[in-house]
Design a protein around this motif. Structure first.
Motif, PDB file in Angstrom:
ATOM      1  N   ILE A  88       3.447  -6.257  -6.717  1.00  9.18           N
ATOM      2  CA  ILE A  88       4.053  -5.687  -5.505  1.00  9.18           C
ATOM      3  C   ILE A  88       3.825  -6.591  -4.305  1.00  9.18           C
ATOM      4  N   LYS A  89       2.602  -7.086  -4.156  1.00  3.62           N
ATOM      5  CA  LYS A  89       2.250  -7.858  -2.967  1.00  3.62           C
ATOM      6  C   LYS A  89       2.700  -9.321  -3.041  1.00  3.62           C
ATOM      7  N   SER A  90       3.062  -9.811  -4.210  1.00  4.79           N
ATOM      8  CA  SER A  90       3.513 -11.197  -4.335  1.00  4.79           C
ATOM      9  C   SER A  90       5.028 -11.326  -4.279  1.00  4.79           C
ATOM     10  N   ASN A  91       5.734 -10.173  -4.224  1.00  4.50           N
ATOM     11  CA  ASN A  91       7.189 -10.184  -4.157  1.00  4.50           C
ATOM     12  C   ASN A  91       7.622  -9.927  -2.719  1.00  4.50           C
ATOM     13  N   ALA A  92       8.452 -10.817  -2.170  1.00  2.00           N
ATOM     14  CA  ALA A  92       8.855 -10.720  -0.766  1.00  2.00           C
ATOM     15  C   ALA A  92       9.554  -9.406  -0.448  1.00  2.00           C
ATOM     16  N   GLU A 139       7.042  -0.588 -12.343  1.00  6.43           N
ATOM     17  CA  GLU A 139       7.589  -1.940 -12.161  1.00  6.43           C
ATOM     18  C   GLU A 139       9.074  -1.959 -12.480  1.00  6.43           C
ATOM     19  N   ASN A 161      -3.832  -1.973   1.047  1.00  4.73           N
ATOM     20  CA  ASN A 161      -3.937  -1.535   2.435  1.00  4.73           C
ATOM     21  C   ASN A 161      -5.020  -0.488   2.636  1.00  4.73           C
ATOM     22  N   THR A 175       8.911  -6.439  -1.623  1.00  4.72           N
ATOM     23  CA  THR A 175       8.045  -5.253  -1.664  1.00  4.72           C
ATOM     24  C   THR A 175       6.669  -5.474  -1.036  1.00  4.72           C
ATOM     25  N   SER A 176       6.376  -6.691  -0.605  1.00  6.40           N
ATOM     26  CA  SER A 176       5.023  -7.010  -0.136  1.00  6.40           C
ATOM     27  C   SER A 176       4.615  -6.204   1.088  1.00  6.40           C
ATOM     28  N   HIS A 177       5.605  -5.729   1.860  1.00  9.30           N
ATOM     29  CA  HIS A 177       5.301  -4.979   3.084  1.00  9.30           C
ATOM     30  C   HIS A 177       5.003  -3.511   2.821  1.00  9.30           C
ATOM     31  N   LYS A 234      -0.802  -6.768  -7.637  1.00 16.07           N
ATOM     32  CA  LYS A 234      -0.517  -8.199  -7.489  1.00 16.07           C
ATOM     33  C   LYS A 234       0.989  -8.449  -7.511  1.00 16.07           C
ATOM     34  N   GLY A 288      -4.483  -7.540  -1.718  1.00 15.79           N
ATOM     35  CA  GLY A 288      -3.533  -7.076  -0.706  1.00 15.79           C
ATOM     36  C   GLY A 288      -3.449  -5.580  -0.497  1.00 15.79           C
TER      37      GLY A 288
END
Length: 205
Positions: free
Chosen positions: A128-132, A91, A160, A134-136, A126, A158
């Protein structure tokens, strides 16, 4: 079983390339709270301003980290593998250092263990996927747990993909190699525009 295989495998290696950088978390008087990150990289071009981190491994086992490096090495993917021994250190890497300011050159894949000593794999997922920013980034859970509840929760948060670690060394390495080759070479990643939005996301070729 994995330990014995790793010892034999390392004993057979000749002329291993690359370097290993170790970063320890400040102990604040608690010597038992120590984390490290290892970076397996070939010699890089010093003229590059931003370094590409192809695959990030977040796992508290040095044996898993080394076997992962060996497995990816069979597909020539180990030169840009970075290992974090806990999710808190990962993080910090993503959100508190120089990396946090980048618009592109994100990892092709994060391999994330579920049961980690400090922050859990699900908690890091959570974040990683909730931050714009890094979410991709594709995140594949990499765990010894085959509990369907863990699998379901990972996808709800989230993830993959979800890969179960095998106790058989050859199967373990084959799974890691197949996972790495798909996400690094076959999947088409999102690329971020100037505004920080993903320009496009397409599936595997």
């Amino acid at each position: 079983m994995l330990d014995n295989f790793l010892f034999d495998k390392m004993g057979r290696q000749r002329g291993c390339k690359g370097s290993v950088d170790v970063a320890a978390r400040p102990g604040n008087g608690q010597t038992n709270k120590k984390s490290s990150s290892l970076k397996f990289t070939e010699e890089s071009d010093p003229s590059m301003d931003i370094e590409q981190y192809d695959i990030i491994l977040v796992d508290d086992s040095p044996e898993v980290a080394e076997l992962t490096r060996l497995a990816l090495g069979t597909r020539k993917l180990a030169d840009k593998l970075t290992w974090f021994a806990d999710a808190e250190l990962a993080e910090e890497f993503f959100f508190q250092g120089d990396y946090a300011n980048r618009k592109d050159l994100h990892p092709y894949l994060i391999l994330l263990d579920l049961n980690l000593p400090l922050m859990s794999g699900h908690d890091f997922l959570k974040i990683i996927k909730s931050n714009a920013a890094t979410s991709h980034i594709p995140v594949v859970m990499f765990s010894s747990s085959d509990d369907q509840r863990d699998i379901n929760q990972s996808y709800e948060l989230g993830a993959n993909g979800y890969v179960v670690k095998s106790t058989d060394p050859k199967e373990f390495m084959g799974t890691v190699a197949d996972t790495g080759i798909y996400w690094r070479n076959r999947n088409r990643p999102a690329r971020m525009g100037e505004g920080g939005d993903a320009e496009s996301v397409s599936g595997a070729a």
